[in-house]
Design an enzyme around this catalytic site. Structure first.
Site, short mmCIF file in Angstrom:
data_model
loop_
_atom_site.label_atom_id
_atom_site.label_comp_id
_atom_site.label_asym_id
_atom_site.label_seq_id
_atom_site.Cartn_x
_atom_site.Cartn_y
_atom_site.Cartn_z
N HIS A 13 -46.09 6.48 -13.54
CA HIS A 13 -45.03 7.49 -13.63
C HIS A 13 -43.79 7.06 -14.41
O HIS A 13 -42.65 7.34 -14.01
CB HIS A 13 -44.62 7.92 -12.22
CG HIS A 13 -45.67 8.72 -11.49
ND1 HIS A 13 -46.68 9.37 -12.12
CD2 HIS A 13 -45.85 8.96 -10.15
CE1 HIS A 13 -47.44 9.99 -11.22
NE2 HIS A 13 -46.98 9.75 -10.02
N HIS A 15 -43.83 17.08 -10.29
CA HIS A 15 -44.38 16.35 -9.14
C HIS A 15 -43.94 16.94 -7.80
O HIS A 15 -43.63 16.20 -6.87
CB HIS A 15 -43.99 14.87 -9.26
CG HIS A 15 -44.98 13.94 -8.64
ND1 HIS A 15 -45.07 13.74 -7.28
CD2 HIS A 15 -45.93 13.15 -9.19
CE1 HIS A 15 -46.03 12.86 -7.03
NE2 HIS A 15 -46.57 12.49 -8.17
N GLU A 29 -50.67 18.32 -10.27
CA GLU A 29 -49.96 17.81 -11.44
C GLU A 29 -50.77 18.09 -12.70
O GLU A 29 -51.77 17.44 -12.96
CB GLU A 29 -49.75 16.30 -11.32
CG GLU A 29 -49.05 15.87 -10.06
CD GLU A 29 -49.29 14.39 -9.76
OE1 GLU A 29 -49.12 13.56 -10.67
OE2 GLU A 29 -49.68 14.07 -8.63
C1 BGC Z 1 -50.32 9.70 -7.71
C2 BGC Z 1 -50.44 8.98 -6.40
C3 BGC Z 1 -49.10 8.41 -6.03
C4 BGC Z 1 -48.09 9.52 -6.01
C5 BGC Z 1 -46.71 9.06 -5.67
C6 BGC Z 1 -49.28 10.73 -7.59
O1 BGC Z 1 -49.10 11.39 -8.81
O2 BGC Z 1 -51.54 10.25 -8.10
O3 BGC Z 1 -51.40 7.96 -6.45
O4 BGC Z 1 -49.15 7.78 -4.79
O5 BGC Z 1 -48.05 10.15 -7.25
O6 BGC Z 1 -46.31 8.04 -6.45
#
Ligand code: BGC
Length: 389
Positions: free
Chosen positions: A142, A216, A353
């Site tokens: 991310h 998100h 997402e």
């Molecule tokens: C991911 C997860 C992660 C979450 C929070 C999601 O987009 O797929 O694996 O734990 O984000 O970070």
């Protein structure tokens, strides 16, 4: 002589008018003010450096209200009616800015420069290898330690023919979090009169770089803080998904969902198979995978539908992206207290997402995420809220 007839005519007209009012039609109340979509601003707190953070509230005429802040371009709340007209907030988050400044798993945020994982925080582009912080086991997740979710964006309000919105703009300098190129990003949230919340992304760069942006939000259509999402029924328009290794990095394959717990081509309760004895589910602790959307044309296509049977609320997701990461909130563990003191337990919210596939910079067989100078990155996702009949 000239004036007299004029006066008579005028008085006569007034009398006639008053008389007809008294006898035929009762005085009418002033018409109710016309209902309008609105966009308004209020103070939401201060960053540690003293910068003020404003919260923007978008409303439409159907009782939908979306609140967002320029810190992380976060969606703070999304309030929508259920089938009886009762309005609840359907996204996890915090009442106050402090919550968003502390540690949390990207509640409501725009994630970038690269949403999802890049294996071992490393990729090679045009012969040069780049190193990113590994902030998720051995991998980069991310956008790094300070991704777009922690950026303060500028905001411009939009109010146009019943559609209200906010345009957020930000810059990510060359080398930020290890990524090459100065990138300019724009994210526009628009709430329409048809209960659509659209998210439009644009970006440009002065050096080739991977870009993968997503929203998100953690949804719970029963209302945030109202239990888990296992009873929600989910449809995903995908015949294939991208299986992962134990660190959630795609193997590179695209596997048929048929006869697996990943088959959501028909509406299925999320809880029906989430704990099945399946290697892929073990890797994610439940669903935390990318689905390859069935795409027969460019542009916006329907990707997924979520329905919560008790409230009757529905959410349809359409996107221009090739993939959908469905994350069932498996890593929520009850340590976060959110809005109204609600404890966010395992699977109390889920993310849908829309994005390119995880670790694309390391998989030549996946659609490319590389943005080059002179190109314009454009992506759009629409979340449409409704109720079952
Ligand atoms: C991911 C997860 C992660 C979450 C929070 C999601 O987009 O797929 O694996 O734990 O984000 O970070």
């Amino acid at each position: 002589m000239l004036r007299k007839p004029f006066l008579v005519i005028v008085l006569g007209a007034m009398v006639a008018c008053g008389g007809s009012n008294k006898t035929d039609t009762p005085p009418t109340a002033p018409p109710p003010p016309e209902k309008k979509a609105t966009v308004s601003s209020a103070a939401f707190g201060e960053l540690p450096n003293g910068s003020a953070v404003t919260i923007y509230t978008l409303t439409n005429t159907n009782g939908v209200e979306v609140r967002t802040i320029p810190y992380g371009a976060i969606l703070v709340s999304v309030r929508v009616p259920d089938k009886a007209g009762k309005v609840d907030d359907v996204v996890l988050g915090f009442d106050r800015l402090d919550g968003y400044l502390g540690a949390h798993p990207y509640f409501g945020a725009i994630v970038g420069r690269y949403g999802n994982r890049i294996a071992k925080g490393s990729f090679t582009l045009d012969g040069q290898t780049y190193s990113l912080a590994t902030n998720n086991g051995p991998n980069a997740l991310h956008g790094g330690l300070k991704g777009f979710d922690k950026k303060m964006w500028t905001a411009e309000l939009v109010d146009h023919e019943g559609n209200v919105g906010v345009i957020y703009r930000g810059e990510s300098p060359d080398g930020e979090e290890g990524y090459p190129g100065n990138v300019k990003v724009q994210v526009t949230y628009t709430l329409t009169r048809n209960n659509e919340l659209s998210v439009e992304y644009e970006a440009s760069t002065d050096k080739a770089t991977p870009v993968n942006l997503t929203q998100h939000s953690y949804f719970n259509l029963a209302g945030e803080g109202r239990g888990d999402i296992l009873g929600h029924r989910l449809t995903i328009d995908a015949d294939r998904f991208t299986p992962v290794d134990a660190t959630l990095i795609p193997t590179g394959d695209q596997v048929a969902v048929e006869n697996t717990p990943f088959d959501f081509r028909r509406a299925t309760p999320i809880g029906a198979r989430i704990d099945a004895d399946d290697e892929q589910l073990h890797h994610g602790g439940g669903y935390d995978h990318n689905w390859v959307l069935n795409r027969d044309r460019d542009g916006l296509i329907h990707a997924a539908r979520l329905e919560e049977p008790a409230s009757g609320r529905t959410l349809d997701v359409s996107t221009t992206e090739p993939g959908l990461q469905f994350y069932a909130g498996n890593f929520l563990d009850g340590t976060i207290k959110g809005k109204s003191g609600h404890v966010y337990a395992k699977r109390s919210g889920l993310c849908l997402e829309t994005q390119h596939f995880p670790d694309s910079p390391n998989h030549a067989g996946f659609p490319s995420t590389i943005l080059r100078p002179g190109e314009r990155f454009r992506s759009k996702t629409v979340f449409t809220f409704g109720v079952t009949k």
